[in-house]
Write a protein that holds these residues in place. Sequence first.
Motif, PDB file in Angstrom:
ATOM      1  N   VAL A   1       6.588  16.838  14.240  1.00  9.24           N
ATOM      2  CA  VAL A   1       5.591  16.089  13.472  1.00  9.24           C
ATOM      3  C   VAL A   1       4.418  15.705  14.383  1.00  9.24           C
ATOM      4  CG1 VAL A   1       5.169  13.911  12.237  1.00  9.24           C
ATOM      5  CG2 VAL A   1       7.233  15.257  11.744  1.00  9.24           C
ATOM      6  N   GLY A   2       4.735  15.211  15.574  1.00  8.70           N
ATOM      7  CA  GLY A   2       3.702  14.784  16.522  1.00  8.70           C
ATOM      8  C   GLY A   2       2.778  15.926  16.916  1.00  8.70           C
TER       9      GLY A   2
ATOM     10  N   VAL B   1       0.147   9.693  17.449  1.00  7.98           N
ATOM     11  CA  VAL B   1       1.499   9.512  16.914  1.00  7.98           C
ATOM     12  C   VAL B   1       2.394   9.179  18.086  1.00  7.98           C
ATOM     13  CG1 VAL B   1       3.285  10.548  15.489  1.00  7.98           C
ATOM     14  CG2 VAL B   1       0.993  11.526  15.484  1.00  7.98           C
ATOM     15  N   GLY B   2       3.138   8.107  17.979  1.00  8.45           N
ATOM     16  CA  GLY B   2       4.062   7.764  19.059  1.00  8.45           C
ATOM     17  C   GLY B   2       5.462   7.601  18.498  1.00  8.45           C
ATOM     18  N   TYR B   3       6.404   8.336  19.065  1.00  7.19           N
ATOM     19  CA  TYR B   3       7.790   8.178  18.642  1.00  7.19           C
ATOM     20  C   TYR B   3       8.453   7.185  19.581  1.00  7.19           C
ATOM     21  CZ  TYR B   3      12.727   9.387  18.129  1.00  7.19           C
ATOM     22  OH  TYR B   3      14.083   9.340  17.971  1.00  7.19           O
TER      23      TYR B   3
ATOM     24  N   LEU C   1       8.222   5.522  14.171  1.00 10.44           N
ATOM     25  CA  LEU C   1       7.167   6.517  14.367  1.00 10.44           C
ATOM     26  C   LEU C   1       5.851   5.762  14.221  1.00 10.44           C
ATOM     27  CD1 LEU C   1       6.885   9.704  14.709  1.00 10.44           C
ATOM     28  CD2 LEU C   1       6.285   9.693  12.292  1.00 10.44           C
ATOM     29  N   GLU C   2       5.232   5.479  15.354  1.00  7.48           N
ATOM     30  CA  GLU C   2       3.992   4.682  15.318  1.00  7.48           C
ATOM     31  C   GLU C   2       2.791   5.570  15.043  1.00  7.48           C
ATOM     32  OE1 GLU C   2       5.059   1.141  18.509  1.00  7.48           O
ATOM     33  OE2 GLU C   2       3.800   2.818  19.134  1.00  7.48           O
ATOM     34  N   LEU C   3       1.927   5.087  14.170  1.00  5.56           N
ATOM     35  CA  LEU C   3       0.710   5.820  13.842  1.00  5.56           C
ATOM     36  C   LEU C   3      -0.483   4.952  14.201  1.00  5.56           C
ATOM     37  CD1 LEU C   3       1.887   6.868  10.267  1.00  5.56           C
ATOM     38  CD2 LEU C   3       1.879   8.324  12.299  1.00  5.56           C
ATOM     39  N   GLU C   4      -1.366   5.484  15.007  1.00  5.89           N
ATOM     40  CA  GLU C   4      -2.558   4.720  15.403  1.00  5.89           C
ATOM     41  C   GLU C   4      -3.818   5.474  15.054  1.00  5.89           C
ATOM     42  OE1 GLU C   4      -2.522   3.749  19.537  1.00  5.89           O
ATOM     43  OE2 GLU C   4      -0.932   2.251  19.292  1.00  5.89           O
ATOM     44  N   LEU C   5      -4.790   4.736  14.530  1.00  9.32           N
ATOM     45  CA  LEU C   5      -6.121   5.296  14.274  1.00  9.32           C
ATOM     46  C   LEU C   5      -7.099   4.565  15.172  1.00  9.32           C
ATOM     47  CD1 LEU C   5      -6.761   5.778  10.449  1.00  9.32           C
ATOM     48  CD2 LEU C   5      -6.290   7.489  12.197  1.00  9.32           C
ATOM     49  N   ASP C   6      -7.846   5.316  15.956  1.00  7.61           N
ATOM     50  CA  ASP C   6      -8.793   4.725  16.903  1.00  7.61           C
ATOM     51  C   ASP C   6      -8.161   3.590  17.712  1.00  7.61           C
ATOM     52  OD1 ASP C   6     -10.850   6.465  16.491  1.00  7.61           O
ATOM     53  OD2 ASP C   6     -11.882   5.218  15.009  1.00  7.61           O
ATOM     54  N   GLY C   7      -6.958   3.839  18.173  1.00  3.39           N
ATOM     55  CA  GLY C   7      -6.315   2.893  19.081  1.00  3.39           C
ATOM     56  C   GLY C   7      -5.694   1.674  18.423  1.00  3.39           C
TER      57      GLY C   7
ATOM     58  N   LEU D   1      -1.308  11.839   3.192  1.00  2.00           N
ATOM     59  CA  LEU D   1      -1.407  13.258   2.835  1.00  2.00           C
ATOM     60  C   LEU D   1      -1.154  14.140   4.058  1.00  2.00           C
ATOM     61  CD1 LEU D   1      -2.177  15.708   1.146  1.00  2.00           C
ATOM     62  CD2 LEU D   1      -4.569  15.060   1.376  1.00  2.00           C
ATOM     63  N   ALA D   2      -1.740  13.744   5.210  1.00  2.00           N
ATOM     64  CA  ALA D   2      -1.530  14.529   6.432  1.00  2.00           C
ATOM     65  C   ALA D   2      -0.050  14.547   6.821  1.00  2.00           C
ATOM     66  CB  ALA D   2      -2.378  13.953   7.568  1.00  2.00           C
ATOM     67  N   LEU D   3       0.632  13.410   6.633  1.00  2.00           N
ATOM     68  CA  LEU D   3       2.066  13.364   6.948  1.00  2.00           C
ATOM     69  C   LEU D   3       2.857  14.310   6.052  1.00  2.00           C
ATOM     70  CD1 LEU D   3       2.625   9.535   7.517  1.00  2.00           C
ATOM     71  CD2 LEU D   3       3.247  11.332   9.143  1.00  2.00           C
ATOM     72  N   LYS D   4       2.506  14.333   4.745  1.00  2.00           N
ATOM     73  CA  LYS D   4       3.231  15.219   3.827  1.00  2.00           C
ATOM     74  C   LYS D   4       2.958  16.686   4.143  1.00  2.00           C
ATOM     75  CE  LYS D   4       5.635  13.913   1.338  1.00  2.00           C
ATOM     76  NZ  LYS D   4       6.982  13.290   1.457  1.00  2.00           N
ATOM     77  N   LEU D   5       1.702  17.016   4.466  1.00  2.00           N
ATOM     78  CA  LEU D   5       1.376  18.398   4.827  1.00  2.00           C
ATOM     79  C   LEU D   5       2.122  18.805   6.094  1.00  2.00           C
ATOM     80  CD1 LEU D   5      -2.491  18.350   4.193  1.00  2.00           C
ATOM     81  CD2 LEU D   5      -0.784  19.572   2.843  1.00  2.00           C
TER      82      LEU D   5
END
Length: 370
Positions: A203-204, A223-225, A262-268, A285-289
């Motif tokens: 995924v990452g 993306v940080g696991y 599963l950490e998700l960061e946008l612009d830090g 949507l990006a995660l599902k794709l």
Amino acid sequence: MAASLRFERLAIRGLRNLTALELEPAPRLNVIVGDNGQGKTSVLEGLYLVATTKSFRAERLATLIQAGTERASVVAHVSEDGLGREQRTLLGPRSRVVRLDGKAPKSLAGYATRTPVVVFSPADLELVSGGASGRRRLLDRVALFVDPPGADARLRYEHAMRSRQRVLDERGPAARELAAFEAVMAEAGARFALARSRAADGVGARLGATFARIAAPELGIRVGYVPGGTSDASLFETKLVEQRPADTRRGAANFGPHRDELELELDGRPARSHASQGQQRLLTLALKLTELDCIREARGAHPVLLLDDVSSELDPERTLAVHELLMTTESQVFVTTTRADLFPERPAESPDRADFRLSGGALVQSLGRA
Ligand SMILES: Nc1ncnc2c1ncn2[C@@H]1O[C@H](COP(=O)(O)OP(=O)(O)OP(=O)(O)O)[C@@H](O)[C@H]1O
Ligand SMILES: [Mg+2]
């Protein structure tokens, strides 16, 4: 090259308001239209059930059985690269029976990975805005295909974890029986943790590029696991012994893959708390794709896509999702919507597409296939 995978025929009986429904889907796009409460999501639920033996919206499968009846069944004819098979799932109040070409499969996991499906429903917004459990479930769906034996270890792990906790709750951290449960937890938990980390790697590796394709490219995504346990069994066991007093106080295990994030960061900044509504939708949507990509690669076949409730202009990303998916995948797609005008293309001109209209759990119109 991934194999093509299609539902060719579907028969649903006694599932929610679908008393007896038969469909012959088109190979590519299937649009299911109907007003609220007519059974659109239930059709997707039937497809998901026969493919995975589960529901994507109910924990208890018995709730799917039509009120006043004793059992629900879904029979599907699936073709994979032109080769047909029949999959069948029957639900009773306390039972679930599956058949592959009329025979009992060797294992439930083997059955549930034959026909990969990916669902995208309004509840998936929780993937970004909600707690870690939704993101763990996404990793587990990927893990089922990337590392089946590791994904299988989860049930053994969770079973041993519950048993250990019961002992801690009733007899405290010095109880003798703890060691046996911890040995199982460490072995199965380490194996399961490995499957999770493999899924997280997949995924990452893909999420960034997928997100950049659909969102503003300057928006940095990370993306940080963060593993809650370890894939080292002996370290796992040591940790469990160490944590006994804390786990007794807390009433739950502090260490293990059930605590993965599963950490998700946008612009830090954490997407969960800082991303705008629109950004969260795009990230979902990006995660599902990405889930779709990972499963396709691991399984070697194009997963069938179920897009529930592509409905309103409040939700432009879901309409974008359909467009994006149809442009970029070769998957067979099922879309439900209350709004036929979102898919104005005339079916007669596209043999790959079929349109179905549902009312009161019955098909009132079906177009697109001669
Ligand atoms: N076990 C059941 N037995 C009979 N009917 C049920 C059962 N569970 C749900 N229903 C009914 O089935 C109907 C169809 O539900 P479904 O969620 O499929 O509708 P939908 O077309 O997706 O609607 P919406 O557009 O609102 O999402 C609903 O009216 C619901 O009340
Ligand atoms: Mg619905």
